[in-house]
Design a protein around this motif. Structure first.
Motif, short mmCIF file in Angstrom:
data_model
loop_
_atom_site.label_atom_id
_atom_site.label_comp_id
_atom_site.label_asym_id
_atom_site.label_seq_id
_atom_site.Cartn_x
_atom_site.Cartn_y
_atom_site.Cartn_z
N PHE A 250 0.87 -1.27 -0.08
CA PHE A 250 0.03 0.13 0.10
C PHE A 250 0.98 1.32 0.15
O PHE A 250 0.72 2.34 -0.59
N GLY A 251 2.07 1.34 0.90
CA GLY A 251 2.66 2.29 0.85
C GLY A 251 3.64 2.55 -0.47
O GLY A 251 3.86 3.50 -1.04
N ALA A 252 4.23 1.51 -1.08
CA ALA A 252 4.80 1.54 -2.24
C ALA A 252 3.91 1.95 -3.38
O ALA A 252 4.47 2.64 -4.32
N PHE A 253 2.60 1.86 -3.42
CA PHE A 253 1.72 2.26 -4.23
C PHE A 253 1.94 3.42 -4.21
O PHE A 253 1.84 4.58 -5.51
N PHE A 254 1.56 4.12 -3.19
CA PHE A 254 1.73 5.69 -2.90
C PHE A 254 2.78 6.46 -3.47
O PHE A 254 2.65 7.66 -3.98
N ILE A 255 3.95 5.75 -3.05
CA ILE A 255 5.27 6.22 -3.39
C ILE A 255 5.34 6.39 -5.05
O ILE A 255 5.85 7.36 -5.50
N LEU A 256 5.21 5.24 -5.49
CA LEU A 256 5.21 5.33 -7.06
C LEU A 256 4.09 6.21 -7.70
O LEU A 256 4.66 7.06 -8.62
N ILE A 257 3.08 6.42 -7.30
CA ILE A 257 1.90 7.35 -7.79
C ILE A 257 2.34 8.79 -7.66
O ILE A 257 2.31 9.56 -8.60
N LEU A 258 2.69 9.09 -6.38
CA LEU A 258 3.16 10.67 -6.15
C LEU A 258 4.50 10.93 -6.90
O LEU A 258 4.61 12.07 -7.20
N ASN A 259 5.45 9.81 -7.26
CA ASN A 259 6.64 10.10 -8.11
C ASN A 259 6.33 10.42 -9.46
O ASN A 259 6.64 11.38 -9.92
N ILE A 260 5.29 9.87 -9.90
CA ILE A 260 4.70 10.22 -11.26
C ILE A 260 4.20 11.52 -11.48
O ILE A 260 4.41 12.41 -12.10
N LEU A 261 3.37 11.89 -10.17
CA LEU A 261 2.70 13.13 -10.32
C LEU A 261 3.54 14.30 -9.88
O LEU A 261 3.34 15.38 -10.49
N VAL A 262 4.79 13.97 -9.27
CA VAL A 262 5.63 15.01 -9.17
C VAL A 262 6.39 15.35 -10.52
O VAL A 262 6.69 16.41 -10.92
N ASP A 263 6.74 14.19 -11.52
CA ASP A 263 7.21 14.24 -12.55
C ASP A 263 6.24 15.22 -13.52
O ASP A 263 6.75 16.08 -14.60
N ILE A 264 4.95 15.07 -13.62
CA ILE A 264 4.18 15.60 -14.21
C ILE A 264 3.95 17.14 -13.61
O ILE A 264 3.89 18.26 -14.45
N ALA A 265 3.98 17.50 -12.48
CA ALA A 265 4.41 18.85 -11.91
C ALA A 265 5.27 19.35 -12.40
O ALA A 265 5.39 20.67 -12.82
#
Length: 325
Positions: free
Chosen positions: A299-314
Motif C-alpha cells: 500500500f505504501g509502495a503504491f503511493f510512493i510510485l503514484i506520487l513520483n509520477i505526479l511530481v514528474d508531471i508537476a
C-alpha cells in the motif's frame, strides 16, 4: 505528455510487481509455520491441517505467489469467502481480508495527511516567501530562527507537551480522536486539530527554510536579473519568475513527504493513539501477521510510485524546459 504517462505507468506496474515478489518471498522464506500462528497455542493437528489448507499454505511457494498475484488483479476464494480484487490475502490473526482492514484505517490516515498538508503548506511556504522578500531584516531573522528551533523538535516530543498543556492541564481540548467527516465535520475537525498542528509545526519549519533558500537562490539567477533590468517591478519578478523557479525542489520534497504520510504516519498515530495504517503496519509486524504487513508495505509502495509520477508531471507544468524535453 501522453507517451510519458504511458511509459511511467508501465514502469510503475513493473516496479510494483518486483516489490510484491521481493516482499512475498522475503517474508515466506522465514522458517515459520504461519498456520500455527493463526491456530493458536492449543491447536490440534486436525485444525492445523484445515487452517493450512484454507490459507493455501499447503501449496508450493511458487503456487502461493501465483495465487497472491492473481488475487491482486482478479480476486480469489478463501474458506471465509470470496476476496474481491485487489485481494491482498487474509489476516492470520483476525481472519479479515487485508484490503478491507487497510480501507478501514485509510480514512484516518488520509484525514491526518490532508489537514497537516494544508496547514504546513500555507504557513511554511508563506513564511519562507516572506523571509526571502524581507531578506536581512528582523522579519527574516525571526522566521529563520523560529524555523531552526522548531525543526529540532520531534512529534513524539512535541505531541505529549501539547497534550499536557491543552488536554490534561487546562482541559481546553479533548483527547484526539477520529470521527468520520461524513458523520460530523465539526467533530472531525476538532478531533484531529492537535495532531494536525503538531505535525504541521515540524513540517512548517522545514518548508520555511527550504522556500527561503530556494527563493533567494532564484533571485540571483540571470533570467531574474534580466527581468529586473527590463524595468519589471520587484513584486512581479518575485512572484512571476523567482517563485515559479523555486517550486521544483519544493515539489520534490513534498512528493516524498506525502507518500510517507499516506503510507502511514507511524509516529503521529502512536503519539496520539490513533488507529491508522501506520499503526496497523507496526501492530501486524509485532504479531507476525505477515499478510497484513505485506499489504501495508505494498500500500505504501503504491503511493510512493503514484506520487513520483505526479511530481514528474508537476515538473512539466512548472518548468517549460522539462515539458519540451
Amino acid at each position: 505528455m501522453l507517451q510519458f504517462l504511458i511509459r511511467r505507468s508501465i514502469g510503475a506496474v513493473v516496479i510494483m510487481f518486483l516489490i510484491a515478489a521481493f516482499t512475498f518471498f522475503l517474508f515466506y522464506a522465514v522458517p515459520q509455520d504461519f498456520a500455527a500462528l493463526s491456530c493458536g497455542k492449543n491447536c490440534s493437528p486436525e485444525n492445523l491441517a484445515v487452517i493450512r489448507e484454507n490459507l493455501g499454505l499447503d501449496k508450493p511457494i511458487t503456487a502461493q505467489f501465483w495465487d497472491f498475484m492473481i488475487g491482486i488483479v482478479a480476486g480469489r476464494d478463501f474458506a471465509v469467502g470470496h476476496c474481491s480484487a485487489p485481494c491482498l490475502g487474509v489476516s492470520f490473526k483476525t481472519g479479515d481480508f487485508v484490503w478491507e482492514s487497510l480501507m478501514d484505517r485509510f480514512p484516518l490516515t488520509l484525514s491526518l495527511t490532508i489537514g497537516g498538508l494544508v496547514i504546513f503548506l500555507l504557513f511554511g511556504l508563506g513564511t519562507g516567501m516572506l523571509a526571502a522578500w524581507k531578506r536581512g531584516t528582523v522579519v527574516d531573522k525571526l522566521a529563520s530562527g523560529a524555523s531552526i528551533v522548531l525543526s529540532s523538535f520531534q512529534i513524539y516530543l512535541l505531541g505529549p507537551i501539547v497534550l499536557g498543556i491543552f488536554v490534561y492541564s487546562t482541559g481546553w481540548m479533548e483527547n484526539p480522536k477520529y470521527v468520520p467527516f461524513t458523520e460530523n465535520p465539526g467533530a472531525w475537525f476538532i478531533g484531529l486539530l492537535i495532531p494536525w498542528v503538531v505535525m504541521a509545526t515540524i513540517f512548517t519549519a522545514q518548508y520555511t527554510r527550504m522556500t527561503r533558500s530556494t527563493m533567494i537562490e532564484q533571485l540571483q539567477e540571470e533570467h531574474v536579473r534580466t527581468a529586473r533590468a527590463k524595468g519589471m517591478s520587484q513584486k512581479y519578478v518575485f512572484f512571476r519568475y523567482a517563485w515559479r523557479g523555486s517550486l521544483i525542489p519544493i515539489v520534490t520534497i513534498l512528493g516524498l513527504d506525502l507518500s510517507s504520510l499516506l503510507a502511514g504516519g507511524v509516529v503521529t498515530e502512536f503519539t496520539f493513539d490513533l488507529a491508522g495504517i501506520g499503526r496497523l503496519a507496526v501492530e501486524s509486524s509485532l504479531t507476525k501477521d505477515l499478510p497484513l504487513t505485506m499489504g501495508a508495505m505494498l500500500f505504501g509502495a503504491f503511493f510512493i510510485l503514484i506520487l513520483n509520477i505526479l511530481v514528474d508531471i508537476a515538473y512539466a507544468f512548472i518548468d517549460p524546459r522539462v515539458r519540451l524535453s
